[in-house]
Motif scaffolding. Structure first.
Motif, PDB file in Angstrom:
ATOM      1  N   ALA A 139       0.830  -1.215   0.000  1.00 64.51           N
ATOM      2  CA  ALA A 139       0.000   0.000   0.000  1.00 64.51           C
ATOM      3  C   ALA A 139       0.860   1.259   0.000  1.00 64.51           C
ATOM      4  O   ALA A 139       0.613   2.204   0.742  1.00 64.51           O
ATOM      5  CB  ALA A 139      -0.950  -0.006   1.194  1.00 64.51           C
ATOM      6  N   ASP A 140       1.894   1.230  -0.842  1.00 64.15           N
ATOM      7  CA  ASP A 140       2.771   2.400  -1.043  1.00 64.15           C
ATOM      8  C   ASP A 140       3.644   2.737   0.162  1.00 64.15           C
ATOM      9  O   ASP A 140       4.165   3.859   0.247  1.00 64.15           O
ATOM     10  CB  ASP A 140       1.950   3.641  -1.426  1.00 64.15           C
ATOM     11  N   PHE A 148       5.112  -2.830  11.935  1.00 62.80           N
ATOM     12  CA  PHE A 148       5.413  -1.398  11.975  1.00 62.80           C
ATOM     13  C   PHE A 148       5.451  -0.857  10.553  1.00 62.80           C
ATOM     14  O   PHE A 148       6.084  -1.450   9.662  1.00 62.80           O
ATOM     15  CB  PHE A 148       6.766  -1.147  12.649  1.00 62.80           C
ATOM     16  N   THR A 149       4.787   0.272  10.314  1.00 59.79           N
ATOM     17  CA  THR A 149       4.769   0.918   9.002  1.00 59.79           C
ATOM     18  C   THR A 149       5.664   2.145   9.017  1.00 59.79           C
ATOM     19  O   THR A 149       5.515   3.019   9.874  1.00 59.79           O
ATOM     20  CB  THR A 149       3.333   1.329   8.612  1.00 59.79           C
ATOM     21  N   ASP A 150       6.602   2.183   8.082  1.00 61.16           N
ATOM     22  CA  ASP A 150       7.501   3.332   7.944  1.00 61.16           C
ATOM     23  C   ASP A 150       6.770   4.414   7.143  1.00 61.16           C
ATOM     24  O   ASP A 150       6.535   4.262   5.938  1.00 61.16           O
ATOM     25  CB  ASP A 150       8.774   2.897   7.227  1.00 61.16           C
ATOM     26  N   GLU A 151       6.430   5.514   7.786  1.00 58.56           N
ATOM     27  CA  GLU A 151       5.649   6.561   7.147  1.00 58.56           C
ATOM     28  C   GLU A 151       6.500   7.706   6.604  1.00 58.56           C
ATOM     29  O   GLU A 151       5.973   8.699   6.108  1.00 58.56           O
ATOM     30  CB  GLU A 151       4.612   7.103   8.138  1.00 58.56           C
ATOM     31  N   TYR A 152       7.826   7.575   6.707  1.00 66.20           N
ATOM     32  CA  TYR A 152       8.693   8.611   6.150  1.00 66.20           C
ATOM     33  C   TYR A 152       8.717   8.518   4.618  1.00 66.20           C
ATOM     34  O   TYR A 152       8.434   7.484   4.033  1.00 66.20           O
ATOM     35  CB  TYR A 152      10.108   8.475   6.700  1.00 66.20           C
ATOM     36  N   GLU A 153       9.082   9.629   3.982  1.00 62.64           N
ATOM     37  CA  GLU A 153       9.136   9.695   2.522  1.00 62.64           C
ATOM     38  C   GLU A 153      10.163   8.711   1.978  1.00 62.64           C
ATOM     39  O   GLU A 153      11.224   8.501   2.577  1.00 62.64           O
ATOM     40  CB  GLU A 153       9.490  11.117   2.087  1.00 62.64           C
ATOM     41  N   ILE A 154       9.828   8.104   0.840  1.00 60.53           N
ATOM     42  CA  ILE A 154      10.729   7.148   0.201  1.00 60.53           C
ATOM     43  C   ILE A 154      10.963   7.560  -1.246  1.00 60.53           C
ATOM     44  O   ILE A 154      10.204   8.341  -1.821  1.00 60.53           O
ATOM     45  CB  ILE A 154      10.158   5.718   0.255  1.00 60.53           C
ATOM     46  N   GLU A 200      10.400   0.731  -9.068  1.00 62.24           N
ATOM     47  CA  GLU A 200      10.649   1.932  -9.862  1.00 62.24           C
ATOM     48  C   GLU A 200       9.377   2.726 -10.099  1.00 62.24           C
ATOM     49  O   GLU A 200       9.363   3.953 -10.070  1.00 62.24           O
ATOM     50  CB  GLU A 200      11.268   1.543 -11.212  1.00 62.24           C
ATOM     51  N   ASP A 201       8.266   2.014 -10.347  1.00 64.97           N
ATOM     52  CA  ASP A 201       7.019   2.694 -10.691  1.00 64.97           C
ATOM     53  C   ASP A 201       6.127   2.955  -9.482  1.00 64.97           C
ATOM     54  O   ASP A 201       4.988   3.388  -9.627  1.00 64.97           O
ATOM     55  CB  ASP A 201       6.241   1.872 -11.727  1.00 64.97           C
ATOM     56  N   GLY A 202       6.645   2.677  -8.274  1.00 67.35           N
ATOM     57  CA  GLY A 202       5.842   2.896  -7.081  1.00 67.35           C
ATOM     58  C   GLY A 202       4.708   1.923  -6.933  1.00 67.35           C
ATOM     59  O   GLY A 202       3.697   2.216  -6.295  1.00 67.35           O
ATOM     60  N   GLY A 203       4.851   0.724  -7.524  1.00 66.40           N
ATOM     61  CA  GLY A 203       3.797  -0.287  -7.395  1.00 66.40           C
ATOM     62  C   GLY A 203       3.567  -0.675  -5.956  1.00 66.40           C
ATOM     63  O   GLY A 203       4.341  -0.327  -5.064  1.00 66.40           O
ATOM     64  N   ASN A 204       2.501  -1.422  -5.733  1.00 67.52           N
ATOM     65  CA  ASN A 204       2.090  -1.716  -4.366  1.00 67.52           C
ATOM     66  C   ASN A 204       2.748  -2.942  -3.759  1.00 67.52           C
ATOM     67  O   ASN A 204       2.491  -3.275  -2.617  1.00 67.52           O
ATOM     68  CB  ASN A 204       0.574  -1.884  -4.303  1.00 67.52           C
ATOM     69  N   THR A 205       3.560  -3.649  -4.515  1.00 63.92           N
ATOM     70  CA  THR A 205       4.181  -4.856  -3.957  1.00 63.92           C
ATOM     71  C   THR A 205       5.678  -4.809  -4.130  1.00 63.92           C
ATOM     72  O   THR A 205       6.196  -4.175  -5.032  1.00 63.92           O
ATOM     73  CB  THR A 205       3.625  -6.125  -4.642  1.00 63.92           C
ATOM     74  N   SER A 206       6.363  -5.517  -3.257  1.00 66.49           N
ATOM     75  CA  SER A 206       7.822  -5.591  -3.340  1.00 66.49           C
ATOM     76  C   SER A 206       8.219  -6.434  -4.532  1.00 66.49           C
ATOM     77  O   SER A 206       7.560  -7.429  -4.851  1.00 66.49           O
ATOM     78  CB  SER A 206       8.383  -6.218  -2.071  1.00 66.49           C
ATOM     79  N   PRO A 207       9.310  -6.081  -5.229  1.00 63.67           N
ATOM     80  CA  PRO A 207       9.832  -6.938  -6.297  1.00 63.67           C
ATOM     81  C   PRO A 207      10.394  -8.215  -5.687  1.00 63.67           C
ATOM     82  O   PRO A 207      10.755  -8.248  -4.519  1.00 63.67           O
ATOM     83  CB  PRO A 207      10.916  -6.091  -6.937  1.00 63.67           C
ATOM     84  N   GLU A 208      10.427  -9.278  -6.482  1.00 61.54           N
ATOM     85  CA  GLU A 208      10.977 -10.530  -5.977  1.00 61.54           C
ATOM     86  C   GLU A 208      12.480 -10.369  -5.730  1.00 61.54           C
ATOM     87  O   GLU A 208      13.157  -9.704  -6.492  1.00 61.54           O
ATOM     88  CB  GLU A 208      10.728 -11.649  -6.974  1.00 61.54           C
TER      89      GLU A 208
END
Length: 243
Positions: free
Chosen positions: A145-146, A198-204, A235-243
């Motif tokens: 979720a970004d 824990f969710t990291d809410e800082y800018e990425i 790269e595109d800010g997708g919602n899932t981690s790359p493998e």
């Protein structure tokens, strides 16, 4: 030489009041056999409110001493700590940390100050010098979720006050930044499995890799670090981690 071990049996007599009132707490201190008490001249101790270690009570503080006895239990010996002797205020829900020695070995324990009239603590939550406060079984980072989401699991915890979370764009904890605004509460002392999220809410930055570390803090201020785990942001800010 036979190593001596202290066993604490803790009892506290607590005044029903919220802040900064007289508040005696007594700790029963036994040698390794669980029967005999250390000699008075061998016992030293310090006590402070967790997170405020600068103000310390000792045997020379007002109404703090060893041995303490009470009617009907004259054969038993206790350390007597008077929390009302702290100059700064304390509040119900804070933790009092006591460290005591019989001149051979030093042990520490923490108790939460409450408004109960009488509390009994068996010698379970003791942490020997050098014993880590946490047994960590897993630590992972995913992009959901970004946002980076960290998950970790402990198999057991001893006097674990809580956690700090750090991140960096390079594998170097010394230059990392803390990303939790408040301490993530630990489980105290438990042998049960405990799960954390824990969710990291800082800018990425998209397309970047981040490294994360956990830092556990015990009730007596002992610190232990775990990690790192790495997380690549798509790269595109997708919602899932790359493998």
């Amino acid at each position: 030489m036979k190593k001596s071990i202290l066993i604490f049996f803790l009892l506290s007599i607590i005044a029903v009041s919220a802040v900064n009132t007289p508040h005696p707490v007594i700790f029963e201190l036994l040698d390794e056999d669980g029967i005999n008490y250390p000699a008075t001249e061998d016992v030293t101790f310090t006590a402070h409110i967790v997170n405020r270690p600068s103000e310390v009570l000792t045997a020379s503080s007002d109404d703090c001493y060893y041995p303490y006895t009470f009617d009907g239990q004259e054969s038993r010996k206790f350390i007597h700590i008077q929390c009302g002797s702290f100059f700064t205020q304390w509040s119900i829900g804070e933790y009092l940390y006591l460290e005591a020695s019989n001149s051979v070995v030093t042990k520490g324990n923490s108790i939460q100050l409450t408004n109960d009239n009488f509390q009994v603590f068996e010698g379970t939550g003791l942490m020997a010098d050098g014993v880590l406060p946490v047994t960590l079984s897993s630590f992972t980072a995913t992009y959901l979720a970004d946002q980076p989401v960290l998950q970790w699991v402990t198999q057991s915890e001893q006097s674990n006050q809580g956690w700090n979370v750090y991140r960096n764009m390079e594998n170097d904890q010394s230059s990392s930044m803390q990303v939790n605004a408040e301490l993530v509460s630990g489980a105290g002392t438990t042998s049960d499995v405990t799960e954390y999220v824990f969710t990291d809410e800082y800018e990425i930055e998209f397309g970047s890799t981040y490294y994360y570390w956990l830092e556990s803090i015990s009730m007596n201020g002992q610190v232990e670090s775990y990690g790192p785990v790495s997380l690549m942001i798509p790269e595109d800010g997708g919602n899932t981690s790359p493998e």
